[in-house]
Design a protein around this motif. Structure first.
Motif, mmCIF file in Angstrom:
data_model
loop_
_atom_site.group_PDB
_atom_site.id
_atom_site.type_symbol
_atom_site.label_atom_id
_atom_site.label_comp_id
_atom_site.label_asym_id
_atom_site.label_seq_id
_atom_site.Cartn_x
_atom_site.Cartn_y
_atom_site.Cartn_z
ATOM 1 N N LYS A 64 0.821 -1.155 -0.058
ATOM 2 C CA LYS A 64 0.144 0.061 0.067
ATOM 3 C C LYS A 64 0.774 1.311 -0.009
ATOM 4 C CE LYS A 64 -4.234 -1.626 2.106
ATOM 5 N NZ LYS A 64 -5.007 -1.639 3.597
ATOM 6 N N ASN A 65 1.882 1.044 0.781
ATOM 7 C CA ASN A 65 2.756 2.465 1.024
ATOM 8 C C ASN A 65 3.482 2.599 -0.470
ATOM 9 O OD1 ASN A 65 2.126 3.184 3.556
ATOM 10 N ND2 ASN A 65 3.768 1.914 4.435
ATOM 11 N N ARG A 68 1.157 3.996 -2.899
ATOM 12 C CA ARG A 68 1.052 5.574 -2.652
ATOM 13 C C ARG A 68 1.930 6.045 -3.043
ATOM 14 N NH1 ARG A 68 0.518 5.629 2.962
ATOM 15 N NH2 ARG A 68 2.752 6.203 3.085
#
Length: 101
Positions: A64-65, A68
């Motif tokens: 997810k990071n 992002r």
């Protein structure tokens, strides 16, 4: 003579009884060890599941990071391209203004 037979019989009986008690203690220790091994195996399986879950959650968080960060990088590139296009548009307009006069 009768007393010697009784003493001998009593000695054999005590020997057999102590052997049975020792054997019983040994069997109980082995049963406890096996139960302990089984419990350790179950604990180990549960621990592996929890570790796998934590690693999975950390991997999901990392992805997810990363996603992002990739989105931020793309957004910044798009802003940069937009800025360059505006500058290019300004330059083209300036060129056309000079060509008209």
């Amino acid at each position: 003579m009768n007393l010697q037979y009784i003493k001998f019989g009593f000695t054999i009986f005590i020997s057999i009884l102590s052997s049975l008690i020792g054997y019983h203690k040994y069997i109980m220790q082995e049963v406890n060890k096996k139960a302990t091994k089984k419990e350790l195996s179950e604990i180990s399986c549960e621990l592996e599941k929890k570790v796998d879950k934590i690693l999975y959650e950390k991997e999901i968080e990392f992805l997810k990071n990363q996603r992002r960060d990739d989105n931020n990088i793309l957004f910044n590139k798009m802003n940069s391209i937009e800025s360059q296009l505006k500058d290019l548009n300004q330059n083209i307009l300036e060129i056309f203004k000079h060509d008209k006069y």
